[in-house]
Motif scaffolding. Structure first.
Motif, PDB file in Angstrom:
ATOM      1  N   SER A 213      66.938  24.765  25.578  1.00  0.00           N
ATOM      2  CA  SER A 213      68.373  24.994  25.497  1.00  0.00           C
ATOM      3  C   SER A 213      68.736  26.266  26.253  1.00  0.00           C
ATOM      4  O   SER A 213      67.985  27.249  26.195  1.00  0.00           O
ATOM      5  CB  SER A 213      68.789  25.147  24.031  1.00  0.00           C
ATOM      6  OG  SER A 213      70.154  25.501  23.937  1.00  0.00           O
ATOM      7  N   PRO A 214      69.900  26.261  26.908  1.00  0.00           N
ATOM      8  CA  PRO A 214      70.367  27.491  27.538  1.00  0.00           C
ATOM      9  C   PRO A 214      71.016  28.456  26.544  1.00  0.00           C
ATOM     10  O   PRO A 214      71.421  29.554  26.918  1.00  0.00           O
ATOM     11  CB  PRO A 214      71.393  26.991  28.565  1.00  0.00           C
ATOM     12  CG  PRO A 214      71.927  25.735  27.967  1.00  0.00           C
ATOM     13  CD  PRO A 214      70.765  25.118  27.226  1.00  0.00           C
ATOM     14  N   ALA A 215      71.080  28.080  25.282  1.00  0.00           N
ATOM     15  CA  ALA A 215      71.720  28.907  24.256  1.00  0.00           C
ATOM     16  C   ALA A 215      70.945  30.207  24.048  1.00  0.00           C
ATOM     17  O   ALA A 215      69.731  30.279  24.287  1.00  0.00           O
ATOM     18  CB  ALA A 215      71.810  28.149  22.938  1.00  0.00           C
ATOM     19  N   SER A 216      71.650  31.207  23.561  1.00  0.00           N
ATOM     20  CA  SER A 216      71.010  32.493  23.261  1.00  0.00           C
ATOM     21  C   SER A 216      70.096  32.348  22.044  1.00  0.00           C
ATOM     22  O   SER A 216      70.223  31.396  21.262  1.00  0.00           O
ATOM     23  CB  SER A 216      72.079  33.552  22.966  1.00  0.00           C
ATOM     24  OG  SER A 216      72.702  33.281  21.726  1.00  0.00           O
ATOM     25  N   ALA A 217      69.215  33.307  21.877  1.00  0.00           N
ATOM     26  CA  ALA A 217      68.313  33.302  20.719  1.00  0.00           C
ATOM     27  C   ALA A 217      69.110  33.322  19.418  1.00  0.00           C
ATOM     28  O   ALA A 217      68.747  32.640  18.448  1.00  0.00           O
ATOM     29  CB  ALA A 217      67.350  34.486  20.783  1.00  0.00           C
ATOM     30  N   ALA A 218      70.198  34.071  19.370  1.00  0.00           N
ATOM     31  CA  ALA A 218      71.027  34.144  18.157  1.00  0.00           C
ATOM     32  C   ALA A 218      71.663  32.786  17.860  1.00  0.00           C
ATOM     33  O   ALA A 218      71.728  32.363  16.700  1.00  0.00           O
ATOM     34  CB  ALA A 218      72.107  35.217  18.311  1.00  0.00           C
ATOM     35  N   GLU A 219      72.138  32.092  18.911  1.00  0.00           N
ATOM     36  CA  GLU A 219      72.735  30.763  18.705  1.00  0.00           C
ATOM     37  C   GLU A 219      71.688  29.770  18.216  1.00  0.00           C
ATOM     38  O   GLU A 219      71.948  28.962  17.317  1.00  0.00           O
ATOM     39  CB  GLU A 219      73.365  30.257  20.000  1.00  0.00           C
ATOM     40  CG  GLU A 219      74.604  31.006  20.418  1.00  0.00           C
ATOM     41  CD  GLU A 219      75.067  30.589  21.795  1.00  0.00           C
ATOM     42  OE1 GLU A 219      76.273  30.302  21.922  1.00  0.00           O
ATOM     43  OE2 GLU A 219      74.245  30.562  22.742  1.00  0.00           O
ATOM     44  N   VAL A 220      70.497  29.836  18.797  1.00  0.00           N
ATOM     45  CA  VAL A 220      69.413  28.943  18.384  1.00  0.00           C
ATOM     46  C   VAL A 220      69.024  29.223  16.938  1.00  0.00           C
ATOM     47  O   VAL A 220      68.842  28.289  16.142  1.00  0.00           O
ATOM     48  CB  VAL A 220      68.200  29.072  19.337  1.00  0.00           C
ATOM     49  CG1 VAL A 220      66.968  28.392  18.759  1.00  0.00           C
ATOM     50  CG2 VAL A 220      68.539  28.492  20.700  1.00  0.00           C
ATOM     51  N   ASP A 221      68.908  30.479  16.577  1.00  0.00           N
ATOM     52  CA  ASP A 221      68.578  30.833  15.196  1.00  0.00           C
ATOM     53  C   ASP A 221      69.635  30.296  14.227  1.00  0.00           C
ATOM     54  O   ASP A 221      69.301  29.780  13.155  1.00  0.00           O
ATOM     55  CB  ASP A 221      68.449  32.348  15.029  1.00  0.00           C
ATOM     56  CG  ASP A 221      67.167  32.893  15.637  1.00  0.00           C
ATOM     57  OD1 ASP A 221      66.233  32.101  15.886  1.00  0.00           O
ATOM     58  OD2 ASP A 221      67.108  34.117  15.861  1.00  0.00           O
ATOM     59  N   ARG A 222      70.904  30.418  14.608  1.00  0.00           N
ATOM     60  CA  ARG A 222      71.991  29.907  13.758  1.00  0.00           C
ATOM     61  C   ARG A 222      71.892  28.391  13.607  1.00  0.00           C
ATOM     62  O   ARG A 222      72.054  27.847  12.515  1.00  0.00           O
ATOM     63  CB  ARG A 222      73.339  30.302  14.350  1.00  0.00           C
ATOM     64  CG  ARG A 222      74.515  29.920  13.477  1.00  0.00           C
ATOM     65  CD  ARG A 222      75.793  30.466  14.014  1.00  0.00           C
ATOM     66  NE  ARG A 222      75.957  30.001  15.403  1.00  0.00           N
ATOM     67  CZ  ARG A 222      77.090  29.976  16.050  1.00  0.00           C
ATOM     68  NH1 ARG A 222      78.175  30.440  15.486  1.00  0.00           N
ATOM     69  NH2 ARG A 222      77.160  29.534  17.274  1.00  0.00           N
ATOM     70  N   LEU A 223      71.586  27.696  14.700  1.00  0.00           N
ATOM     71  CA  LEU A 223      71.429  26.239  14.651  1.00  0.00           C
ATOM     72  C   LEU A 223      70.257  25.850  13.759  1.00  0.00           C
ATOM     73  O   LEU A 223      70.380  24.963  12.907  1.00  0.00           O
ATOM     74  CB  LEU A 223      71.230  25.686  16.062  1.00  0.00           C
ATOM     75  CG  LEU A 223      70.881  24.201  16.165  1.00  0.00           C
ATOM     76  CD1 LEU A 223      71.995  23.329  15.585  1.00  0.00           C
ATOM     77  CD2 LEU A 223      70.582  23.830  17.617  1.00  0.00           C
ATOM     78  N   LEU A 224      69.109  26.510  13.933  1.00  0.00           N
ATOM     79  CA  LEU A 224      67.929  26.175  13.128  1.00  0.00           C
ATOM     80  C   LEU A 224      68.173  26.420  11.642  1.00  0.00           C
ATOM     81  O   LEU A 224      67.761  25.611  10.795  1.00  0.00           O
ATOM     82  CB  LEU A 224      66.721  26.980  13.606  1.00  0.00           C
ATOM     83  CG  LEU A 224      66.192  26.607  14.997  1.00  0.00           C
ATOM     84  CD1 LEU A 224      65.140  27.603  15.450  1.00  0.00           C
ATOM     85  CD2 LEU A 224      65.652  25.189  15.011  1.00  0.00           C
ATOM     86  N   ALA A 225      68.861  27.495  11.317  1.00  0.00           N
ATOM     87  CA  ALA A 225      69.172  27.782   9.910  1.00  0.00           C
ATOM     88  C   ALA A 225      70.122  26.732   9.348  1.00  0.00           C
ATOM     89  O   ALA A 225      69.949  26.274   8.207  1.00  0.00           O
ATOM     90  CB  ALA A 225      69.780  29.174   9.774  1.00  0.00           C
TER      91      ALA A 225
END
Length: 135
Positions: free
Chosen positions: A101-113
């Motif tokens: 994903s081109p998403a930021s690490a913070a966005e990915v963390d939010r999605l995973l949570a």
């Protein structure tokens, strides 16, 4: 990106989609990806239980990414877990997610949570479920 905890290797399964779809295994149609989802597993009850959790997480990553505006080029979920040999009670299921994903690490963390909180099969397994045979 890999936001991983260790996966128990017993009864390990892998489900992948998009750029992280495997060329081996079996492919199933998938609502969110034109090429479908690849599944690498043996066909035992233990594998299928773990696959239910992995498949649910994979689906929910696509479902939850859309309203968050997160583009997913690929998803791979590896899940595994064992059973107590005396009681056959599950020793638990752990899973690891890999995202392209081109998403930021913070966005990915939010999605995973978000997915960990709403994924239906993991939630049902965490809560426990009665299973009964009907005539």
């Amino acid at each position: 990106m890999d936001r991983a905890q260790p996966v128990t290797p017993a009864f390990e399964v892998v489900a992948g989609a998009g750029s992280l779809r495997s060329v081996s295994g079996v492919t199933f149609p998938h609502r969110w990806t034109p090429a479908g989802v690849s599944v690498e597993t043996d066909f035992t009850g233990g594998h299928l239980l773990n696959l239910a959790a992995a498949g649910c997480v994979l689906n929910d990553l696509y479902r939850e990414a859309e309203p968050l505006g997160i583009k997913l080029r690929g998803v791979r979920v590896t899940a595994g877990g064992g059973f107590d040999p005396e009681t056959w009670a599950s020793t638990g299921i752990s899973y690891r997610v890999e995202l392209d994903s081109p998403a930021s690490a913070a966005e990915v963390d939010r999605l995973l949570a978000a997915v960990d909180a709403v994924a239906e099969i993991p939630r049902a397994l965490r809560a426990g479920a009665e299973v009964r045979r009907v005539l």
